[in-house]
Design a protein around this motif. Sequence first.
Motif, PDB file in Angstrom:
ATOM      1  N   GLY A   1      38.032  39.029  41.589  1.00 46.68           N
ATOM      2  CA  GLY A   1      36.667  38.566  41.338  1.00 46.68           C
ATOM      3  C   GLY A   1      35.668  39.135  42.329  1.00 46.68           C
ATOM      4  O   GLY A   1      34.558  39.533  41.950  1.00 46.68           O
ATOM      5  N   LYS A   2      36.048  39.173  43.602  1.00 45.71           N
ATOM      6  CA  LYS A   2      35.165  39.766  44.620  1.00 45.71           C
ATOM      7  C   LYS A   2      34.868  41.226  44.304  1.00 45.71           C
ATOM      8  O   LYS A   2      33.732  41.686  44.444  1.00 45.71           O
ATOM      9  CB  LYS A   2      35.811  39.641  45.992  1.00 45.71           C
ATOM     10  CG  LYS A   2      35.814  38.239  46.575  1.00 45.71           C
ATOM     11  CD  LYS A   2      36.483  38.237  47.949  1.00 45.71           C
ATOM     12  CE  LYS A   2      36.453  36.857  48.572  1.00 45.71           C
ATOM     13  NZ  LYS A   2      37.126  36.840  49.899  1.00 45.71           N
ATOM     14  N   ALA A   3      35.907  41.953  43.892  1.00 45.43           N
ATOM     15  CA  ALA A   3      35.722  43.369  43.554  1.00 45.43           C
ATOM     16  C   ALA A   3      34.784  43.524  42.364  1.00 45.43           C
ATOM     17  O   ALA A   3      33.930  44.424  42.338  1.00 45.43           O
ATOM     18  CB  ALA A   3      37.077  44.008  43.268  1.00 45.43           C
ATOM     19  N   LYS A   4      34.920  42.643  41.354  1.00 44.07           N
ATOM     20  CA  LYS A   4      34.050  42.697  40.178  1.00 44.07           C
ATOM     21  C   LYS A   4      32.596  42.425  40.563  1.00 44.07           C
ATOM     22  O   LYS A   4      31.677  43.101  40.084  1.00 44.07           O
ATOM     23  CB  LYS A   4      34.521  41.682  39.130  1.00 44.07           C
ATOM     24  CG  LYS A   4      35.795  42.073  38.420  1.00 44.07           C
ATOM     25  CD  LYS A   4      36.359  40.937  37.593  1.00 44.07           C
ATOM     26  CE  LYS A   4      35.425  40.470  36.508  1.00 44.07           C
ATOM     27  NZ  LYS A   4      36.056  39.452  35.626  1.00 44.07           N
ATOM     28  N   ALA A   5      32.386  41.433  41.438  1.00 45.18           N
ATOM     29  CA  ALA A   5      31.024  41.109  41.860  1.00 45.18           C
ATOM     30  C   ALA A   5      30.388  42.287  42.587  1.00 45.18           C
ATOM     31  O   ALA A   5      29.214  42.609  42.386  1.00 45.18           O
ATOM     32  CB  ALA A   5      31.041  39.872  42.754  1.00 45.18           C
ATOM     33  N   GLU A   6      31.171  42.934  43.419  1.00 44.22           N
ATOM     34  CA  GLU A   6      30.657  44.094  44.152  1.00 44.22           C
ATOM     35  C   GLU A   6      30.333  45.245  43.205  1.00 44.22           C
ATOM     36  O   GLU A   6      29.283  45.888  43.326  1.00 44.22           O
ATOM     37  CB  GLU A   6      31.687  44.545  45.189  1.00 44.22           C
ATOM     38  CG  GLU A   6      31.200  45.664  46.094  1.00 44.22           C
ATOM     39  CD  GLU A   6      32.158  46.002  47.203  1.00 44.22           C
ATOM     40  OE1 GLU A   6      31.974  47.061  47.839  1.00 44.22           O
ATOM     41  OE2 GLU A   6      33.096  45.211  47.445  1.00 44.22           O
ATOM     42  N   GLU A   7      31.215  45.485  42.236  1.00 47.84           N
ATOM     43  CA  GLU A   7      30.987  46.562  41.267  1.00 47.84           C
ATOM     44  C   GLU A   7      29.735  46.313  40.435  1.00 47.84           C
ATOM     45  O   GLU A   7      29.003  47.247  40.087  1.00 47.84           O
ATOM     46  CB  GLU A   7      32.197  46.681  40.339  1.00 47.84           C
ATOM     47  CG  GLU A   7      33.445  47.244  40.997  1.00 47.84           C
ATOM     48  CD  GLU A   7      34.668  47.120  40.112  1.00 47.84           C
ATOM     49  OE1 GLU A   7      34.513  46.671  38.942  1.00 47.84           O
ATOM     50  OE2 GLU A   7      35.776  47.452  40.561  1.00 47.84           O
ATOM     51  N   GLN A   8      29.488  45.031  40.114  1.00 46.17           N
ATOM     52  CA  GLN A   8      28.341  44.684  39.280  1.00 46.17           C
ATOM     53  C   GLN A   8      27.063  44.477  40.098  1.00 46.17           C
ATOM     54  O   GLN A   8      26.000  44.215  39.527  1.00 46.17           O
ATOM     55  CB  GLN A   8      28.664  43.416  38.478  1.00 46.17           C
ATOM     56  CG  GLN A   8      29.801  43.601  37.488  1.00 46.17           C
ATOM     57  CD  GLN A   8      30.202  42.304  36.800  1.00 46.17           C
ATOM     58  OE1 GLN A   8      29.387  41.419  36.581  1.00 46.17           O
ATOM     59  NE2 GLN A   8      31.479  42.177  36.459  1.00 46.17           N
ATOM     60  N   GLY A   9      27.169  44.548  41.402  1.00 48.18           N
ATOM     61  CA  GLY A   9      25.992  44.384  42.245  1.00 48.18           C
ATOM     62  C   GLY A   9      25.455  42.969  42.270  1.00 48.18           C
ATOM     63  O   GLY A   9      24.252  42.760  42.451  1.00 48.18           O
ATOM     64  N   ILE A  10      26.326  41.989  42.100  1.00 50.09           N
ATOM     65  CA  ILE A  10      25.902  40.583  42.091  1.00 50.09           C
ATOM     66  C   ILE A  10      26.137  39.994  43.476  1.00 50.09           C
ATOM     67  O   ILE A  10      27.279  39.926  43.955  1.00 50.09           O
ATOM     68  CB  ILE A  10      26.672  39.779  41.020  1.00 50.09           C
ATOM     69  CG1 ILE A  10      26.378  40.361  39.634  1.00 50.09           C
ATOM     70  CG2 ILE A  10      26.291  38.301  41.076  1.00 50.09           C
ATOM     71  CD1 ILE A  10      27.190  39.739  38.529  1.00 50.09           C
ATOM     72  N   SER A  11      25.063  39.567  44.126  1.00 49.54           N
ATOM     73  CA  SER A  11      25.162  39.132  45.521  1.00 49.54           C
ATOM     74  C   SER A  11      24.982  37.631  45.740  1.00 49.54           C
ATOM     75  O   SER A  11      25.273  37.128  46.825  1.00 49.54           O
ATOM     76  CB  SER A  11      24.132  39.884  46.371  1.00 49.54           C
ATOM     77  OG  SER A  11      22.816  39.644  45.888  1.00 49.54           O
ATOM     78  N   ASN A  12      24.499  36.900  44.728  1.00 48.30           N
ATOM     79  CA  ASN A  12      24.253  35.466  44.919  1.00 48.30           C
ATOM     80  C   ASN A  12      25.488  34.635  44.554  1.00 48.30           C
ATOM     81  O   ASN A  12      25.397  33.563  43.943  1.00 48.30           O
ATOM     82  CB  ASN A  12      23.044  34.999  44.104  1.00 48.30           C
ATOM     83  CG  ASN A  12      23.254  35.111  42.609  1.00 48.30           C
ATOM     84  OD1 ASN A  12      23.966  36.004  42.131  1.00 48.30           O
ATOM     85  ND2 ASN A  12      22.633  34.218  41.856  1.00 48.30           N
TER      86      ASN A  12
END
Length: 210
Positions: free
Chosen positions: A77-88
Motif C-alpha cells: 500500500g505504501k508503494a502504491k501511494a508513492e507511485e500515485q503521488g498521494i501524500s495525505n
Amino acid sequence: MIQAAKFWDGIAAKYAKSAIRDPEGYQFTLDRTRSYLGAQDKVLEIGAGTGTTALELAPSVGHVTITDISPEMIRIGKAKAEEQGISNVSFQVADATLGDVTGPYDAILAHNVLHLVDDLPSALARIHDLLVPGGVFISKTFCKPVRRGPWFYYAMRLALPLMQLVGKAPYVAIMRVDELEAQLIAQGFRIVESGNFPARELRRYIVARR
C-alpha cells in the motif's frame, strides 16, 4: 494476531494484482461512501488490504489512516501511494482491536472485513470510541442470504472448514444482516443507510452514525 497476519502476508502479492469483480457495484458504493465524507475529514480504514479504496477516497478528504493486520499488505500500500503521488495518507499495521490507533476520526471504514473479526463486539465498541460525536462508520460485509442464496455461497460454506484446517482460509463468521445491525445498535450506533448493491449482492453496505 500472528496467524492471521501470516495468512494475509502470504496472499498479499496475489491480492494486490486481483481485479475488482464488480467494477460497477464497487464504484456505486465508493460514490455512496464519498457522499458522507467532508473535504477536511480525518478518516480511518480498518483491514484496508493494499489500500485501493482508501487511496481512491484520499483526494476527497483531509487525511486517511490506512491500517491492516498484514505488514506485507501495508508495504504494498505504501508503494502504491508513492507511485500515485498521494501524500495525505499514513499507514499502520493494526488488527481490528485498533489498540495502538489514536483518534478521533470523522469517519471509519471497514470494507469486507467485519466477517473476519473474531471479537466483533469489542471491535465495534473501539470503533465507536474512536469516532467524533456524529461521526460515521461505513462498512460492507459478507452476510448470509435472506432466502435461497447463490450456489457458490453453499459451496464456500462446505469447503471453508477444510480450507481453514490446512491454513488456506482465515477465521470467518458470517452473520445475517439483522444480526450485524443488532450488534451495531448494541454498541450505540444509529443506522442511517443499509442496502445491497446490486440487490443480489451478499455484501451488505451499512452506514451507521455515532
